[in-house]
Motif scaffolding. Structure first.
Motif: not given
Length: 275
Positions: A36-39, A207-210
């Motif tokens: 969430s932070t990155h998005n 970041p949903n993808d590790p």
């Protein structure tokens, strides 16, 4: 001292402990706060307005702090875990070891990008996507499906040779090392890798993808390599620049860190010397 290793050099045990820590962080709900932070920041950062995490000089120190905070969250689960990095100049194809079923899993199926193997496949029930770009709740990838190639070592070396960190207009139109590494100019390094992986990595919720963390650990390593190569070339701008984070300005969302605080990564971790 934490030592970040090339993912290709990880032992089977190191891979398992890293994956187990990721899954536990996801189970606890903390993983999705990083997504969430990155998005939030990538959606808010614009060339003409306030910009912090992207399209700006603070792209590199912002992500250095972001990765450090994430690594510390993993280490709170398992102190032995460190962030590995993905050298995409060497491991350049969907057949590379990091895409194996015992590590990150492979590409998604052709019709919808859904990752079908590995620990983050939806079938395992442990990696539901909750910070979504659409209605789908499963991890998606399309490795190399756009026909583009990952950056080469020669392209990386050409960017590392740039002496000036950044310059006006301090956004995606800037010349200098930061913007060439971020990928809005020249060889298009960082951005091109996101697009090559595809799926979630091609969106703000990457970041949903590790693999996001392994990619950015390598970007951070390249910044460290550049710092060692150009010791007299510091972070710019220094002060008084509208809409961007100067050397001693605070970087949101944190209230206790500036770019100056993040220049020396060796206070927190080092990188191995593996190619």
């Amino acid at each position: 001292m934490t030592v970040r290793k090339n993912q290709a050099q990880l032992t089977a045990t190191e891979k398992k402990r890293f994956i187990d820590a990721l899954l536990e962080l996801k189970r606890s709900g903390r993983y999705d706060t990083f997504v969430s932070t990155h998005n939030d920041f990538i959606m808010a950062d614009t060339d003409s307005g306030d910009r912090v995490g992207h399209r700006s000089p603070s792209f590199l120190p912002w992500h250095r702090r972001f990765l450090l905070q994430f690594e510390q969250a993993l280490q709170a689960i398992d102190p032995s875990v460190t962030l590995p990095y993905w050298d995409w100049t060497v491991d350049r194809t969907p057949r590379a070891s990091l895409w194996a079923p015992d590590f990150l899993g492979g590409s998604g199926r052709s019709r919808d990008g859904r990752v079908m193997d590995g620990p983050f496949a939806a079938s395992g029930g442990r990696w539901a996507v909750t910070v979504r770009v659409d209605g789908r709740d499963y991890l998606r990838r399309a490795l190399g499906a756009n026909g583009r190639q990952l950056p080469t070592r020669a392209e990386v070396d050409s960017v590392l040779a740039i002496e000036t960190y950044d310059m006006a207009p301090w956004n995606s139109a800037s010349d200098g090392f930061r913007n060439h590494l971020e990928g809005w100019r020249g060889a298009n390094l960082h951005n091109r890798v996101h697009v090559w992986v595809g799926g979630h990595m091609a969106a703000g919720a990457s970041p949903n993808d590790p693999v996001f963390w392994l990619h950015h650990a390598f970007i951070d390593k390249l910044w460290a390599d550049w710092q060692a190569r150009h010791p007299r070339s510091g972070y710019l701008p220094a002060a008084g620049t509208p809409n961007v984070v100067d050397l001693t300005d605070t970087m949101r969302p944190w209230n206790d860190v500036t770019p100056a605080d993040m220049l020396d990564h060796t206070r927190h971790y080092t990188y191995d010397t593996a190619a």
